[in-house]
Design an enzyme around this catalytic site. Structure first.
Site, PDB file in Angstrom:
ATOM      1  N   LYS A  48      67.346  36.736  34.484  1.00 31.99           N
ATOM      2  CA  LYS A  48      66.915  35.432  35.012  1.00 31.99           C
ATOM      3  C   LYS A  48      66.653  34.377  33.927  1.00 31.99           C
ATOM      4  O   LYS A  48      65.848  33.468  34.101  1.00 31.99           O
ATOM      5  CB  LYS A  48      65.659  35.565  35.910  1.00 31.99           C
ATOM      6  CG  LYS A  48      65.694  36.656  36.937  1.00 31.99           C
ATOM      7  CD  LYS A  48      67.016  36.884  37.595  1.00 31.99           C
ATOM      8  CE  LYS A  48      67.438  35.855  38.594  1.00 31.99           C
ATOM      9  NZ  LYS A  48      68.827  36.193  39.118  1.00 31.99           N
ATOM     10  N   SER A  49      67.378  34.506  32.827  1.00 27.44           N
ATOM     11  CA  SER A  49      67.126  33.616  31.687  1.00 27.44           C
ATOM     12  C   SER A  49      68.243  32.611  31.420  1.00 27.44           C
ATOM     13  O   SER A  49      68.197  31.900  30.413  1.00 27.44           O
ATOM     14  CB  SER A  49      66.897  34.468  30.433  1.00 27.44           C
ATOM     15  OG  SER A  49      65.802  35.326  30.627  1.00 27.44           O
ATOM     16  N   GLY A  50      69.265  32.585  32.283  1.00 25.51           N
ATOM     17  CA  GLY A  50      70.366  31.638  32.068  1.00 25.51           C
ATOM     18  C   GLY A  50      71.686  32.322  31.734  1.00 25.51           C
ATOM     19  O   GLY A  50      72.609  31.689  31.216  1.00 25.51           O
ATOM     20  N   THR A  51      71.792  33.611  32.065  1.00 25.87           N
ATOM     21  CA  THR A  51      73.001  34.400  31.779  1.00 25.87           C
ATOM     22  C   THR A  51      74.248  33.804  32.417  1.00 25.87           C
ATOM     23  O   THR A  51      75.280  33.646  31.762  1.00 25.87           O
ATOM     24  CB  THR A  51      72.831  35.827  32.363  1.00 25.87           C
ATOM     25  OG1 THR A  51      71.455  36.169  32.410  1.00 25.87           O
ATOM     26  CG2 THR A  51      73.626  36.833  31.578  1.00 25.87           C
ATOM     27  N   THR A 107      75.173  41.744  29.032  1.00 26.38           N
ATOM     28  CA  THR A 107      74.201  42.835  29.186  1.00 26.38           C
ATOM     29  C   THR A 107      72.793  42.261  29.276  1.00 26.38           C
ATOM     30  O   THR A 107      72.537  41.150  28.790  1.00 26.38           O
ATOM     31  CB  THR A 107      74.267  43.837  28.013  1.00 26.38           C
ATOM     32  OG1 THR A 107      73.471  44.975  28.339  1.00 26.38           O
ATOM     33  CG2 THR A 107      73.736  43.255  26.706  1.00 26.38           C
ATOM     34  N   HIS A 108      71.906  43.047  29.908  1.00 31.95           N
ATOM     35  CA  HIS A 108      70.469  42.739  29.847  1.00 31.95           C
ATOM     36  C   HIS A 108      69.735  43.856  29.088  1.00 31.95           C
ATOM     37  O   HIS A 108      68.503  43.869  29.051  1.00 31.95           O
ATOM     38  CB  HIS A 108      69.855  42.673  31.246  1.00 31.95           C
ATOM     39  CG  HIS A 108      70.339  41.566  32.121  1.00 31.95           C
ATOM     40  ND1 HIS A 108      70.399  40.257  31.725  1.00 31.95           N
ATOM     41  CD2 HIS A 108      70.765  41.584  33.415  1.00 31.95           C
ATOM     42  CE1 HIS A 108      70.837  39.506  32.730  1.00 31.95           C
ATOM     43  NE2 HIS A 108      71.072  40.291  33.762  1.00 31.95           N
ATOM     44  N   ARG A 130      64.313  32.530  28.034  1.00 36.70           N
ATOM     45  CA  ARG A 130      63.686  31.526  28.909  1.00 36.70           C
ATOM     46  C   ARG A 130      62.196  31.815  28.969  1.00 36.70           C
ATOM     47  O   ARG A 130      61.787  32.992  28.866  1.00 36.70           O
ATOM     48  CB  ARG A 130      64.306  31.641  30.314  1.00 36.70           C
ATOM     49  CG  ARG A 130      63.854  30.599  31.304  1.00 36.70           C
ATOM     50  CD  ARG A 130      64.479  30.854  32.671  1.00 36.70           C
ATOM     51  NE  ARG A 130      64.278  29.761  33.599  1.00 36.70           N
ATOM     52  CZ  ARG A 130      64.617  29.781  34.882  1.00 36.70           C
ATOM     53  NH1 ARG A 130      65.193  30.858  35.394  1.00 36.70           N
ATOM     54  NH2 ARG A 130      64.390  28.750  35.659  1.00 36.70           N
ATOM     55  N   SER A 138      61.414  33.498  38.950  1.00 38.10           N
ATOM     56  CA  SER A 138      62.818  33.680  39.322  1.00 38.10           C
ATOM     57  C   SER A 138      63.099  35.153  39.648  1.00 38.10           C
ATOM     58  O   SER A 138      63.798  35.480  40.608  1.00 38.10           O
ATOM     59  CB  SER A 138      63.707  33.207  38.165  1.00 38.10           C
ATOM     60  OG  SER A 138      65.058  33.359  38.472  1.00 38.10           O
ATOM     61  N   MET A 232      77.451  24.384  39.633  1.00 37.63           N
ATOM     62  CA  MET A 232      77.483  25.856  39.705  1.00 37.63           C
ATOM     63  C   MET A 232      76.880  26.364  41.011  1.00 37.63           C
ATOM     64  O   MET A 232      77.274  27.404  41.521  1.00 37.63           O
ATOM     65  CB  MET A 232      76.769  26.455  38.494  1.00 37.63           C
ATOM     66  CG  MET A 232      77.635  26.347  37.244  1.00 37.63           C
ATOM     67  SD  MET A 232      76.937  27.116  35.775  1.00 37.63           S
ATOM     68  CE  MET A 232      76.611  28.792  36.299  1.00 37.63           C
ATOM     69  N   GLY A 259      67.800  24.417  42.845  1.00 31.64           N
ATOM     70  CA  GLY A 259      68.431  23.181  43.286  1.00 31.64           C
ATOM     71  C   GLY A 259      67.864  22.719  44.609  1.00 31.64           C
ATOM     72  O   GLY A 259      67.722  21.525  44.865  1.00 31.64           O
TER      73      GLY A 259
END
Ligand code: PPS
Length: 307
Positions: A48-51, A107-108, A130, A138, A232, A259
């Site tokens: 949830k960091s902008g991947t 990958t995470h 993030r 998130s 997106m 959004g």
């Protein structure tokens, strides 16, 4: 009578002390056969960091800004997710088999579980971090909608689990710090979601330089535009709407979540950093800050939790 197995919401499975989505834990053994290539590029993030955002930016760069080419497949096919496994969907390794080089991988995994071949081959890494408060909010909503996770429980109990590292992929605090440490000895471009939000063009230029590509300014502008939250969010190739409903239920919470809360006119880009304020209570915030200070003591990283 056919026995229908319920594959929904299995408990997390621990691997080397790290809690993981059960299916992802099962994917780690086959991943031992994965061989990295020196021309691979790895996107690494805590969830949830902008991947997805940086994945789309990188695919756009690799495709020279060609929008048609970037519509060739959903983002999880264009950028194979190494440890991915879920019922009825090709695994990350399956996708990888059909991916021609130069490959962009996702990958995470924390370093304890990262395939050593990626380090041995000196694979370049784009890491995105993030701020923890927006990540946990998130993540909570993602747990609700993505049924490969256990039930999240109440927000309050989820927040405690996050602080204790008892969520899939373990501790955020350890993840952001250990990848930061790695950046001192391995080619890692360490980016922040909040910086991307503040000035996406500046961050895209950093990425271009790191991956050794150069593009005309009008193509860079096109990448900024095409990878905006609004674009997106409505793009089926980036918004995960092609994943079956029994795995991800966007009616519970959209993958591209914020959004909905911020009208597109909100200047200059929707206020994605700092949304945690609508979820944390004052008491939760104070408790979180105290715990955060302890866990991040001595770390030179500094995060912005405000827009
Ligand atoms: S995952 O499932 O871990 O791979 O998720 P990840 O892609 O890392 O993070 C999802 C959050 O990133 C937001 N997002 C974006 N923000 C700004 N601009 C763009 N283009 C963008 N694309 C994705 C997405 O909305 C998720 O954040 P939240 O706060 O839940 O909305």
């Amino acid at each position: 009578m056919e026995l229908v197995q319920d594959t929904s919401r299995p408990p997390l499975k621990y691997v080397k002390g790290v809690p993981l989505i059960k299916y992802f834990a099962e994917a780690l053994e086959p991943l031992e056969n994965f061989r990295a290539r020196p021309d691979d590029l790895l996107i690494s993030t805590y969830p949830k960091s902008g991947t997805t955002w940086v994945s789309e930016i990188l695919d756009m760069i690799y495709q020279g800004g060609n929008l048609e080419k970037c519509r060739r497949a959903p983002i999880f096919i264009r950028v194979p997710f190494l440890e991915f496994k879920a019922p009825g969907i090709p695994t990350g390794l399956d996708v990888l088999k059909d991916t021609p080089p130069p490959r962009i991988l996702k990958t995470h995994l924390p370093l304890a579980l990262l395939p050593q071949t990626l380090l041995d081959q000196k694979v370049k890494v784009v890491y995105v971090a993030r701020n923890a408060k927006d990540v946990v909010v998130s993540y909570y909503h993602f747990y609700r909608m993505a049924k490969v996770h256990p039930e999240p429980g109440t927000w309050d109990s989820f927040l405690e689990k996050f602080m204790d590292g008892e969520v899939s992929y373990g501790s955020w605090y350890q993840h952001v710090q250990e990848w930061w440490e790695l950046s001192h000895t391995h080619p890692v471009l360490y980016l922040f979601y909040e910086d991307m939000k503040e000035n996406p063009k500046r961050e895209i230029h950093k990425i271009l330089e790191f991956v050794g590509h150069s593009l005309p300014e009008e193509i860079v502008d096109r990448i900024v535009q095409h990878t905006s939250f609004q674009e997106m969010q409505k793009n089926p190739m980036t918004n995960y709407s092609t994943i079956p409903l029994d795995i991800m239920d966007h009616k519970i919470s959209a993958f591209m979540r914020k959004g909905a809360l911020h009208p597109p006119s909100f200047p200059p880009y929707p206020g994605i950093a700092g949304d945690w304020k609508t979820t944390f209570t004052v008491a939760q915030n104070e408790h979180f800050d105290t715990d955060y200070a302890e866990k991040m003591a001595g770390c030179s990283l500094s995060f912005r939790s405000e827009p």
